[in-house]
Design an enzyme around this catalytic site. Structure first.
Site, PDB file in Angstrom:
ATOM      1  CD  GLU A 151       3.734  17.044  11.447  1.00 19.68           C
ATOM      2  OE1 GLU A 151       3.719  18.279  11.648  1.00 19.68           O
ATOM      3  OE2 GLU A 151       4.628  16.305  11.858  1.00 19.68           O
ATOM      4  CG  ASP A 152       1.743  21.081   7.560  1.00 19.86           C
ATOM      5  OD1 ASP A 152       1.372  20.884   8.730  1.00 19.86           O
ATOM      6  OD2 ASP A 152       2.876  21.533   7.292  1.00 19.86           O
TER       7      ASP A 152
END
Length: 133
Positions: A14-15
């Site tokens: 996600e990051d």
């Protein structure tokens, strides 16, 4: 070991630019499966509420290991949000309550109870340092 590895790297997809395929290459298919289950999807054109519902549905179909790590992550994140972003906390904890009541049933019952207590204490105004720490 696989649950621990997945817990450590669960947010990287996600990051960062790291992909599930990267996780698979570095770890194995089991860790990649867990991380994939933990990774929130963000389909284009969906608002926050729609994405929340979409990911609730996905999580409801995942295995015990995914749900258990998600419960631990929720506990940590809820405490952080309450402390660091009190204006957003009501929205965030309401979403987590929905998650607990649906998708995360079937994960570790001890972690489920801890997460539920944080939410209950928050919405009833109980001032417990463990909840707000």
């Amino acid at each position: 070991r696989r649950m621990l590895a997945a817990a450590w790297v669960h947010d990287v997809v996600e990051d960062t630019k790291i992909t599930i395929d990267d996780i698979h290459r570095v770890f194995d298919v089991a860790v990649a499966r867990i991380v994939h289950g933990l990774t929130n999807e963000r389909p284009e054109g969906m608002n926050r509420a729609q994405r929340h519902r979409h990911n609730l549905e996905r999580l409801s179909k995942t295995a015990y290991d995914v749900k258990t790590i998600k419960l631990a992550d929720c506990i940590c994140n809820m405490r952080d949000v309450v402390r660091e972003d009190p204006a957003f906390a009501p929205t965030y904890l309401a979403e987590k309550r929905e998650l607990l009541d649906g998708a995360l049933v079937g994960g570790c019952p001890v972690l489920w109870a801890m997460a539920a207590k944080i939410i209950t204490d928050y919405f009833t105004g109980y001032n417990d340092e463990a909840t707000h720490a």
